[in-house]
Design an enzyme around this catalytic site. Structure first.
Site, mmCIF file in Angstrom:
data_model
loop_
_atom_site.group_PDB
_atom_site.id
_atom_site.type_symbol
_atom_site.label_atom_id
_atom_site.label_comp_id
_atom_site.label_asym_id
_atom_site.label_seq_id
_atom_site.Cartn_x
_atom_site.Cartn_y
_atom_site.Cartn_z
ATOM 1 N N HIS A 1 0.858 -1.185 0.000
ATOM 2 C CA HIS A 1 0.000 0.000 0.000
ATOM 3 C C HIS A 1 0.895 1.237 0.000
ATOM 4 O O HIS A 1 2.050 1.187 0.468
ATOM 5 C CB HIS A 1 -0.888 0.015 1.237
ATOM 6 C CG HIS A 1 -1.963 -1.020 1.226
ATOM 7 N ND1 HIS A 1 -3.033 -0.969 2.088
ATOM 8 C CD2 HIS A 1 -2.135 -2.138 0.481
ATOM 9 C CE1 HIS A 1 -3.831 -2.005 1.868
ATOM 10 N NE2 HIS A 1 -3.295 -2.737 0.896
ATOM 11 N N GLU B 1 0.974 3.840 1.860
ATOM 12 C CA GLU B 1 1.480 4.221 3.181
ATOM 13 C C GLU B 1 2.659 3.346 3.602
ATOM 14 O O GLU B 1 3.661 3.850 4.118
ATOM 15 C CB GLU B 1 0.389 4.087 4.257
ATOM 16 C CG GLU B 1 -0.839 4.908 3.991
ATOM 17 C CD GLU B 1 -1.954 4.134 3.311
ATOM 18 O OE1 GLU B 1 -3.108 4.254 3.741
ATOM 19 O OE2 GLU B 1 -1.673 3.395 2.337
ATOM 20 N N CYS C 1 -6.114 1.758 5.905
ATOM 21 C CA CYS C 1 -6.734 0.498 6.322
ATOM 22 C C CYS C 1 -6.139 0.096 7.680
ATOM 23 O O CYS C 1 -5.176 0.709 8.145
ATOM 24 C CB CYS C 1 -6.471 -0.581 5.273
ATOM 25 S SG CYS C 1 -4.757 -1.159 5.236
ATOM 26 N N CYS D 1 -2.293 -0.504 7.556
ATOM 27 C CA CYS D 1 -1.516 0.726 7.445
ATOM 28 C C CYS D 1 -1.596 1.549 8.728
ATOM 29 O O CYS D 1 -0.597 2.139 9.149
ATOM 30 C CB CYS D 1 -1.984 1.539 6.245
ATOM 31 S SG CYS D 1 -1.577 0.743 4.669
#
Length: 152
Positions: free
Chosen positions: A53, A55, A83, A86
């Site tokens: 992801h 992040e 999410c 993260c």
């Protein structure tokens, strides 16, 4: 020190991710002195890695640049509510402030769903500011998924 948002750079990363066929999410890590130390967009498909992801990639790069697993005093700008995975990484990295654009009622882990920072077991909770460039962030995601559905 005057506040300067780096959400435009996060949006650039999100657009680039979308152009690569990734879900258009971008993230930028800013050091306490205001320097951008890392920027990334989603790369889960490209890297065949469900943890890639925006992040996570930006936090990894910022930690490498800092030579530390902790990013105390750093800010993270991201175009979508992180999410739970993260959000946990943000807590473990000790990010000081989290700024995000669009809310994610389906998969978010900050204001929705798991609400990672609200748990007593969370080692660290950043200051959270939501709604930065919310409309533009949400529209990027909406257009991406409309296009994906139309392609079959």
């Amino acid at each position: 020190m005057v506040f300067k948002s780096q959400m435009n750079q996060a949006l650039e990363q999100a657009r680039a991710a979308g152009a690569r066929g990734e879900v258009p999410v971008g993230a930028v890590v800013v050091a306490p002195d205001g320097r951008v130390v890392a920027a990334a967009g989603n790369r889960t498909r490209e890297l065949n890695d469900p943890t890639a992801h925006a992040e996570i990639l930006a936090i990894r790069a910022a930690c490498a640049a800092a030579g530390s697993e902790r990013l105390v005093g750093h800010d993270l700008y991201v175009t979508l509510e992180p999410c739970p995975m993260c959000a946990a990484a943000i807590a473990f990295a000790r990010i000081g402030r989290l700024y995000y654009g669009a809310s994610d009622p389906k998969s978010g882990g900050v204001a929705h769903g798991a609400r990672v920072f609200d748990h007593a077991q969370t080692h660290h909770a950043p200051d959270v500011y939501d709604g930065l460039a919310e409309a533009e962030s949400a529209e990027l995601l909406r257009q991406f998924f409309v296009q994906r559905r139309s392609e079959g």
